[in-house]
Design an enzyme around this catalytic site. Structure first.
Site, PDB file in Angstrom:
ATOM      1  N   GLN A 108     -41.397 -15.479 -13.632  1.00 40.19           N
ATOM      2  CA  GLN A 108     -42.305 -14.496 -12.133  1.00 40.19           C
ATOM      3  C   GLN A 108     -41.708 -13.754 -11.654  1.00 40.19           C
ATOM      4  O   GLN A 108     -42.037 -12.324 -10.972  1.00 40.19           O
ATOM      5  CB  GLN A 108     -43.268 -15.448 -11.788  1.00 40.19           C
ATOM      6  CG  GLN A 108     -44.500 -16.257 -12.078  1.00 40.19           C
ATOM      7  CD  GLN A 108     -45.447 -16.877 -11.041  1.00 40.19           C
ATOM      8  OE1 GLN A 108     -46.255 -15.800 -11.070  1.00 40.19           O
ATOM      9  NE2 GLN A 108     -44.472 -17.911 -10.755  1.00 40.19           N
ATOM     10  N   ASP A 111     -35.495 -11.404 -10.241  1.00 38.92           N
ATOM     11  CA  ASP A 111     -34.008 -10.490  -9.833  1.00 38.92           C
ATOM     12  C   ASP A 111     -33.131 -11.211 -10.791  1.00 38.92           C
ATOM     13  O   ASP A 111     -31.987 -11.063 -10.215  1.00 38.92           O
ATOM     14  CB  ASP A 111     -33.990 -12.247  -8.052  1.00 38.92           C
ATOM     15  CG  ASP A 111     -34.283 -13.465  -9.345  1.00 38.92           C
ATOM     16  OD1 ASP A 111     -35.052 -14.248  -8.765  1.00 38.92           O
ATOM     17  OD2 ASP A 111     -34.321 -13.846 -10.533  1.00 38.92           O
ATOM     18  N   HIS A 126     -43.429 -10.506 -15.247  1.00 44.82           N
ATOM     19  CA  HIS A 126     -43.325  -9.472 -13.973  1.00 44.82           C
ATOM     20  C   HIS A 126     -42.196  -8.133 -13.912  1.00 44.82           C
ATOM     21  O   HIS A 126     -42.157  -7.687 -12.933  1.00 44.82           O
ATOM     22  CB  HIS A 126     -43.731 -10.104 -12.679  1.00 44.82           C
ATOM     23  CG  HIS A 126     -44.534 -10.435 -11.833  1.00 44.82           C
ATOM     24  ND1 HIS A 126     -44.109 -11.978 -11.396  1.00 44.82           N
ATOM     25  CD2 HIS A 126     -45.599 -10.921 -13.171  1.00 44.82           C
ATOM     26  CE1 HIS A 126     -45.697 -12.549 -11.176  1.00 44.82           C
ATOM     27  NE2 HIS A 126     -46.228 -11.561 -12.762  1.00 44.82           N
TER      28      HIS A 126
END
Ligand code: APR
Length: 252
Positions: A108, A111, A126
Site C-alpha cells: 500500500q 515510497d 496505491h
C-alpha cells in the site's frame, strides 16, 4: 483465535518451517514496514493523519480545486524520494523472494522501497511517488527533475500530480486485479505493518483467509484477530529473524 501470539524463539522456528514447507507466500505491507526507514505512518501514534486531515490533504476532490494541499503534505517527501532507503525488513522480503518463498509483495506504500530493496515482483496498489504526471498534457516527470512551486506546474501550464491513489480515486485496475489473484492463490499471507482498515487493499487479507491461507501478522500492535501467527515486533527485527531461522533448516 491466533494459534500463537507470543513473540518467542519457538514461534520464529514454527513460522520459518511453515514458510519453507508451504512456500507460495504473498506479502501485504503497509506504512509500518517503512517506519524504520524514517517514513511516518498514518494512524500510529504521531502518524500523518494526526497532523493532516486526509479528507483535505489527500483527496482527489480537493486536489482538483486546490492541488497545493497535497503538495504541502507530500512535496518534501517527493523531492527527497531518492534519499529514502529500504530497511532490513524490505531487504529480508527481497531475500525471501530469492529463496523462492515469497512470490510477490503487495504494498500500500508509495515510497518505492520494496523495488529499491530489489524485490522483483511488487504490486503497488496505491501507486508510487516515483512518477509525476501533468494532468493537462500527460508529460511524465521523475524526481529530482520536478519544477519548483507548491504545487509545481508543467511547462504547458498544467498542474503536476504524483502517480499515487488519493482518497476518492480508483486503484490502478491491473494492480488490483493482480493483487486479488495473488491473494486468492497464496497458501500464506504475511501481513506486515498495516492497520488493514483501508479498502479495497484490506479486503485482500480476507480474500486470502477465506481461501484457506495461513495468516502471519508482524506488527507492533495486534490488528488482525484471526491471524494464525502474530509476531509483536518491529518488522526490521522480526523479518531478518525469520530469514535466519529459515537458513538453519536443512535442505533435504
Ligand atoms: N514494524 C511493524 N509494524 C509497525 C511498525 C514497525 N516498525 N511501526 C508501525 N507499525 C504498524 C502500526 O502498528 C500500524 O498498525 O504499522 C501500521 C501502520 O498503519 P497505518 O498508519 O494505518 O498505515 P497503512 O496500514 O499502510 O494505511 C493504509 O491508508 O491513508 C491510507 O493510503 C494510505 O496506504 C495507506 C493506507
Amino acid at each position: 483465535m491466533a494459534k500463537r501470539n507470543v513473540d518467542s524463539e519457538v514461534l520464529y522456528t514454527e513460522v520459518a518451517k511453515l514458510l519453507t514447507d508451504l512456500k507460495q507466500c504473498v506479502v501485504l505491507t503497509g506504512a509500518g514496514i517503512s517506519a524504520e526507514s524514517g517514513i511516518p505512518t498514518f494512524r500510529s501514534l504521531g502518524g500523518l493523519w494526526e497532523k493532516y486531515d486526509p479528507a483535505v490533504y489527500a483527496s482527489i476532490e480537493v486536489f482538483r480545486k486546490d492541488p497545493s494541499k497535497y503538495w504541502i503534505l507530500r512535496g518534501d517527501f517527493i523531492r527527497n524520494y531518492d534519499s529514502y532507503q529500504p530497511n532490513n525488513a524490505h531487504l529480508a522480503l527481497a531475500g525471501l523472494e530469492q529463496m523462492g518463498i515469497v512470490r510477490c509483495v503487495i504494498t500500500q506504500n508509495i515510497d518505492g522501497l520494496h523495488k529499491k530493496a530489489d524485490s522483483k515482483h511488487v504490486i503497488e496498489v496505491h501507486g508510487s511517488l516515483r512518477e509525476i504526471y501533468c494532468l493537462a498534457c500527460g508529460k511524465e516527470y521523475r524526481v529530482p527533475h520536478i519544477p519548483g512551486g507548491t504545487p509545481p506546474y508543467c511547462s504547458c501550464g498544467g498542474v503536476l500530480k504524483p502517480n499515487t491513489v488519493l482518497f476518492g480515486e480508483q486503484l490502478p485496475r491491473d494492480a488490483l486485479t493482480k493483487a486479488q489473484e495473488e491473494s486468492a492463490w497464496c497458501k500464506i499471507m504475511l501481513l506486515v505493518g498495516t492497520s488493514a482498515v483501508v479498502q479495497p487493499a484490506a479486503s485482500l487479507l480476507f480474500l486470502a483467509k477465506q481461501n484457506g491461507a495461513q495468516i502471519i501478522e508482524i506488527n507492533i500492535e495486534k490488528v488482525f484477530p484471526d491471524a494464525d501467527y502474530f509476531i509483536m515486533k518491529k518488522a526490521g527485527i522480526a523479518l531478518p529473524m525469520i530469514v535466519e531461522e529459515i537458513k538453519k533448516i536443512p535442505i533435504l
